[in-house]
Design an enzyme around this catalytic site. Structure first.
Site, short mmCIF file in Angstrom:
data_model
loop_
_atom_site.label_atom_id
_atom_site.label_comp_id
_atom_site.label_asym_id
_atom_site.label_seq_id
_atom_site.Cartn_x
_atom_site.Cartn_y
_atom_site.Cartn_z
N ASP A 297 -17.36 -23.07 36.16
CA ASP A 297 -17.09 -23.88 37.35
C ASP A 297 -15.57 -24.07 37.43
O ASP A 297 -14.97 -24.57 36.47
CB ASP A 297 -17.80 -25.23 37.19
CG ASP A 297 -17.65 -26.12 38.40
OD1 ASP A 297 -16.68 -25.95 39.17
OD2 ASP A 297 -18.49 -27.02 38.57
N ILE A 298 -14.98 -23.70 38.54
CA ILE A 298 -13.51 -23.75 38.62
C ILE A 298 -13.00 -25.18 38.50
O ILE A 298 -11.88 -25.40 38.02
CB ILE A 298 -13.01 -23.05 39.91
CG1 ILE A 298 -11.54 -22.67 39.74
CG2 ILE A 298 -13.22 -23.90 41.15
CD1 ILE A 298 -11.06 -21.63 40.71
N GLY B 276 -18.15 -15.84 49.41
CA GLY B 276 -19.35 -16.67 49.53
C GLY B 276 -19.73 -16.83 51.00
O GLY B 276 -20.15 -15.88 51.65
N SER C 172 -13.31 -15.68 49.84
CA SER C 172 -14.10 -15.11 50.95
C SER C 172 -15.40 -14.44 50.51
O SER C 172 -16.08 -13.83 51.33
CB SER C 172 -13.27 -14.13 51.80
OG SER C 172 -12.23 -14.80 52.48
N TYR D 256 -17.99 -17.02 53.60
CA TYR D 256 -17.25 -16.16 54.53
C TYR D 256 -17.71 -14.70 54.50
O TYR D 256 -17.26 -13.89 55.32
CB TYR D 256 -15.74 -16.26 54.30
CG TYR D 256 -15.13 -17.52 54.89
CD1 TYR D 256 -15.91 -18.48 55.54
CD2 TYR D 256 -13.75 -17.76 54.81
CE1 TYR D 256 -15.35 -19.63 56.08
CE2 TYR D 256 -13.18 -18.92 55.35
CZ TYR D 256 -13.97 -19.85 55.98
OH TYR D 256 -13.41 -20.98 56.51
N GLY E 260 -19.50 -24.64 49.42
CA GLY E 260 -19.07 -23.72 48.38
C GLY E 260 -18.07 -24.34 47.42
O GLY E 260 -18.16 -25.52 47.06
N VAL E 261 -17.09 -23.54 47.05
CA VAL E 261 -16.11 -23.99 46.07
C VAL E 261 -15.26 -25.14 46.63
O VAL E 261 -14.86 -26.06 45.90
CB VAL E 261 -15.26 -22.79 45.58
CG1 VAL E 261 -14.26 -22.33 46.60
CG2 VAL E 261 -14.59 -23.09 44.26
N ASP E 262 -15.02 -25.12 47.93
CA ASP E 262 -14.25 -26.18 48.61
C ASP E 262 -14.95 -27.53 48.41
O ASP E 262 -14.33 -28.52 48.00
CB ASP E 262 -14.16 -25.81 50.10
CG ASP E 262 -13.11 -26.61 50.86
OD1 ASP E 262 -12.32 -27.32 50.21
OD2 ASP E 262 -13.08 -26.49 52.09
P1 ADP Z 1 -15.57 -18.58 51.07
O1 ADP Z 1 -15.83 -19.54 52.20
O2 ADP Z 1 -14.10 -18.21 50.93
O3 ADP Z 1 -16.49 -17.42 51.09
P2 ADP Z 1 -17.15 -19.89 48.96
O4 ADP Z 1 -16.83 -21.17 48.29
O5 ADP Z 1 -18.38 -19.86 49.82
O6 ADP Z 1 -15.82 -19.48 49.76
O7 ADP Z 1 -17.29 -18.75 47.87
C1 ADP Z 1 -16.20 -18.14 47.22
C2 ADP Z 1 -16.63 -17.77 45.81
O8 ADP Z 1 -16.60 -18.95 45.00
C3 ADP Z 1 -18.08 -17.25 45.70
O9 ADP Z 1 -18.09 -16.16 44.80
C4 ADP Z 1 -18.85 -18.45 45.15
O10 ADP Z 1 -19.98 -18.04 44.38
C5 ADP Z 1 -17.79 -19.06 44.26
N1 ADP Z 1 -17.97 -20.48 43.90
C6 ADP Z 1 -18.67 -21.44 44.53
N2 ADP Z 1 -18.56 -22.61 43.85
C7 ADP Z 1 -17.77 -22.37 42.77
C8 ADP Z 1 -17.28 -23.15 41.67
N3 ADP Z 1 -17.58 -24.45 41.55
N4 ADP Z 1 -16.48 -22.53 40.76
C9 ADP Z 1 -16.15 -21.24 40.86
N5 ADP Z 1 -16.57 -20.46 41.87
C10 ADP Z 1 -17.38 -21.01 42.81
#
Ligand code: ADP
Length: 172
Positions: free
Chosen positions: A10-11, A120, A118, A122, A32-34
């Site tokens: 997890d980032i 996930g 991008s 996107y 997502g990650v945001d």
């Molecule tokens: P985007 O809108 O740029 O596509 P996302 O957050 O949907 O962004 O996804 C980008 C990448 O981050 C994907 O590979 C997703 O699986 C990953 N991701 C989602 N949550 C986390 C997290 N907590 N830590 C690391 N990577 C994550």
């Protein structure tokens, strides 16, 4: 000497100077990650985003906020192109990595963790998203755009970990 590493996890939990957020243009949180970064950093991250980015950020650009309650000192926010919405210029995706590394360099960050931007919500095709990530960071290290000791890719799941490891192996 700069290193490029890959971990699964997890980032938000990474103990690095700066983590990179795959933000949206409005810079007002999302999924997502945001969403994960905003939850882990606490409400003050949103206040920082509103103050520092009243008009949001352009696709391919990056900017920073403090890490608030995260272990990381800074969050570098970058806006990936939304493939699903028709933004399919791969140079914008490469720009996200370059601009994030530039911002981190200006901050003095010595270790930086990236998600695969991008890849996930996107909807960027995973092979190209991973190849662009790895190639762009390697080129930035080679050109001296980043002097950080470590640039780390964080894969959220095992299949992304495998993809990143394979791409790193190919480009080394
Ligand atoms: P985007 O809108 O740029 O596509 P996302 O957050 O949907 O962004 O996804 C980008 C990448 O981050 C994907 O590979 C997703 O699986 C990953 N991701 C989602 N949550 C986390 C997290 N907590 N830590 C690391 N990577 C994550």
């Amino acid at each position: 000497m700069t290193s490029l590493t890959v971990v699964q996890g997890d980032i938000t939990e990474q103990r690095v100077d700066a983590i990179v957020n795959a933000a949206s243009r409005a810079m007002r949180g999302g999924g997502g990650v945001d969403g994960a970064i905003h939850r882990a950093a606490g409400r003050s991250l949103m206040r920082e985003c509103i103050e520092r980015f009243p008009h949001g950020l352009a696709t391919g650009d990056a900017g920073w906020t403090p890490g608030c309650e995260l272990p990381a000192r800074w969050v570098v926010h970058t806006v990936g192109p939304n493939f699903r919405a028709g933004e399919r210029d791969v140079s914008l995706l490469a720009s996200c990595y370059r601009r994030s590394l530039e911002v981190a360099e200006q901050l003095g960050a010595r270790s930086i963790a990236f998600p695969v931007i991008s890849a996930g919500i996107y909807g960027w095709p995973l092979g190209e998203a991973v190849e662009t990530a790895v190639r762009t960071v390697i080129a930035a290290q080679a050109s001296g755009l980043t002097t950080a000791e470590e640039v780390r890719f964080v894969a959220f799941d095992a299949s992304m970990l495998t993809r990143l490891q394979a791409m790193l192996w190919l480009h080394r």
